[in-house]
Design a protein around this motif. Structure first.
Motif, mmCIF file in Angstrom:
data_model
loop_
_atom_site.group_PDB
_atom_site.id
_atom_site.type_symbol
_atom_site.label_atom_id
_atom_site.label_comp_id
_atom_site.label_asym_id
_atom_site.label_seq_id
_atom_site.Cartn_x
_atom_site.Cartn_y
_atom_site.Cartn_z
ATOM 1 N N GLY A 126 0.813 -1.208 0.000
ATOM 2 C CA GLY A 126 0.000 0.000 0.000
ATOM 3 C C GLY A 126 0.846 1.257 0.000
ATOM 4 O O GLY A 126 2.081 1.205 0.009
ATOM 5 N N ASN A 132 -0.302 9.051 1.940
ATOM 6 C CA ASN A 132 -1.602 8.500 1.568
ATOM 7 C C ASN A 132 -2.726 9.514 1.838
ATOM 8 O O ASN A 132 -3.081 9.755 3.000
ATOM 9 N N VAL A 134 -5.938 9.895 2.259
ATOM 10 C CA VAL A 134 -7.216 9.222 2.474
ATOM 11 C C VAL A 134 -8.013 9.900 3.583
ATOM 12 O O VAL A 134 -7.469 10.654 4.402
ATOM 13 N N GLU A 196 -15.331 7.523 1.970
ATOM 14 C CA GLU A 196 -15.247 6.345 2.817
ATOM 15 C C GLU A 196 -13.955 6.373 3.626
ATOM 16 O O GLU A 196 -12.930 6.894 3.170
ATOM 17 N N ASN A 198 -10.481 5.551 5.132
ATOM 18 C CA ASN A 198 -9.249 4.965 4.609
ATOM 19 C C ASN A 198 -9.227 4.831 3.089
ATOM 20 O O ASN A 198 -8.482 4.022 2.532
ATOM 21 N N LYS A 199 -10.056 5.629 2.416
ATOM 22 C CA LYS A 199 -10.017 5.698 0.954
ATOM 23 C C LYS A 199 -9.888 7.152 0.525
ATOM 24 O O LYS A 199 -10.295 8.061 1.247
ATOM 25 N N GLU A 200 -9.304 7.374 -0.660
ATOM 26 C CA GLU A 200 -9.210 8.730 -1.168
ATOM 27 C C GLU A 200 -10.608 9.262 -1.465
ATOM 28 O O GLU A 200 -11.444 8.542 -2.009
ATOM 29 N N ASP A 202 -13.377 10.904 -3.588
ATOM 30 C CA ASP A 202 -13.458 10.814 -5.044
ATOM 31 C C ASP A 202 -14.781 11.385 -5.539
ATOM 32 O O ASP A 202 -15.714 11.609 -4.759
ATOM 33 N N ARG A 255 -11.737 17.165 -4.799
ATOM 34 C CA ARG A 255 -11.256 16.038 -4.013
ATOM 35 C C ARG A 255 -10.296 16.445 -2.899
ATOM 36 O O ARG A 255 -10.326 15.857 -1.807
#
Length: 390
Positions: A126, A132, A134, A196, A198-200, A202, A255
């Motif tokens: 990862g 990251n 996120v 969401e 732990n997600k980027e 979008d 974003r």
């Protein structure tokens, strides 16, 4: 405003009383191949052949980054921050875990210091948590505010003409995507916010699809492909590029540059840099990441809007946000100067290798709550205070 760095060097060296003490640089990776393998679904036309895996640094990107490394090494030696090009323990080069960032960092280090400096990156599948971008805060209150702000941004955009132009360029009505997904007009595709843990963050839909296509065109242009291989020869003028790149800029702005959200996705990077600025023992730090890192960091630190002359993008491929700590011997204080150092769209396409004689372009940057003087310097204490607030 564009200022050639060679003139800055002459100015500082001419009895200004300023001594360069530290440089910390956040770089975007250099030219890469497109990020998706699904491009063929969006058009019946044949895409140009890329010699490399998806999202990998191209050979041209490697060459340009090596030159940028030589340029920066020459500059910091000229300023006596380092004594030579084998600085041993005075330099730290840190990359995200993606191939394009690792190879960019290695190319920069090789150009700057030969084999004297190793690149640090974590051996993990990862992304490195520092880089990251996120979502980390999913409290209902935070989520409600952020989604409201992102939706407000979406409601204000008008990209219909740009998306209609994309329809024509890719001939989407005859694409596999049209046949299987019944999406035959990008201007009619709704955008949906994806948020969401732990997600980027979008925006699925027209913006995401449009960004994918425009990004592929831009990388082909930068890599020096023939005009007929860049959007099949259908982008003819600067105005054409500006219209299409509005899609890309809008996509990334929503974003990564919405208040509160930017501070959340950039929080690990801000924490890391805050520690470097206050406790870092190295003289030269180089961090290599992505446009998302630069956009969210600059937004969270309240950079004022800036213009990069000669560039299509706000975060050019291979571009670097450079934080410089200077000591003012006359007044006994430390100062910060922040610059965006980059190459123009034409320089990248033409493969111009940066050097002190042929320097890259630059723009002085300014942040809220860190007022600059006529030469672009602000008080170091004002700058450091920002890391105890964000």
């Amino acid at each position: 405003m564009i200022i050639k760095l060679i003139f800055i060097i002459a100015f500082i060296g001419a009895g200004s009383g300023l001594q360069l003490k530290q440089v910390v640089m956040l770089s975007r990776h250099n030219i890469r191949t497109p990020l998706t393998t699904n491009l063929q679904l969006l058009t019946p036309k044949r895409w140009p052949n890329w010699n490399g895996n998806t999202g990998y640094l191209t050979p041209k990107g490697q060459i340009l980054e090596q030159a940028m490394g030589r340029y920066f090494a020459d500059w910091i030696i000229e300023e006596k921050l380092l004594l030579d090009k084998c600085p041993r323990n005075q330099v730290f080069v840190f990359s995200n875990t993606r191939e394009r960032t690792i190879q960019t960092a290695k190319s920069f280090a090789e150009g700057a210091f030969g084999d004297c400096v190793e690149v640090y990156y974590k051996n993990m599948t990862g992304m490195d948590p520092v880089f990251n971008p996120v979502v980390r805060n999913v409290s209902e209150e935070f989520k409600e505010i952020v989604l409201s702000e992102m939706q407000a941004q979406l409601n204000k955009i008008d990209l219909k003409n740009a998306l209609l132009r994309l329809n024509t360029i890719v001939d989407i009505k005859d694409s596999e995507y049209c046949k299987t997904e019944n999406i035959c007009d990008l201007s009619e595709v709704r955008n949906k916010i994806v948020f969401e843990l732990n997600k980027e963050p979008d925006v699925a839909g027209a913006l995401q699809l449009g960004n994918t296509l425009v990004d592929a065109f831009l990388m082909a242009y930068y890599d020096g492909m023939k005009e007929d291989d860049v959007a099949w020869g259908q982008i003819h003028t600067l105005e054409d590029w500006k219209a299409l790149l509005k899609i890309l800029k809008t996509y990334h702005k929503i974003r990564f540059q919405t208040k509160l959200l930017d501070r959340d996705v950039a929080s690990t990077l801000v924490k890391y840099l805050g520690d470097v600025f206050q406790n870092g023992s190295k003289k030269f730090y180089v961090l290599v990441g992505h446009d998302a890192n630069i956009l969210s960091l600059m937004s969270s630190l309240n950079f004022k809007d800036y213009t990069l002359d000669g560039q299509f993008e706000k975060t050019p491929i291979g571009g670097k946000v450079v934080f410089e700590k200077w000591h003012d011997e006359v007044n006994g204080r430390d100062l910060l100067r922040a610059r965006y150092v980059y190459q123009s769209s034409t320089q990248i396409r033409d493969g111009v290798e940066a050097s002190l004689l042929h320097p890259p372009l630059e723009a002085l940057l300014e942040m809220e709550d860190c007022a600059v003087d006529e030469n672009g310097y602000c008080a170091w204490d004002d700058f450091i205070r920002k890391f105890n607030i964000v």
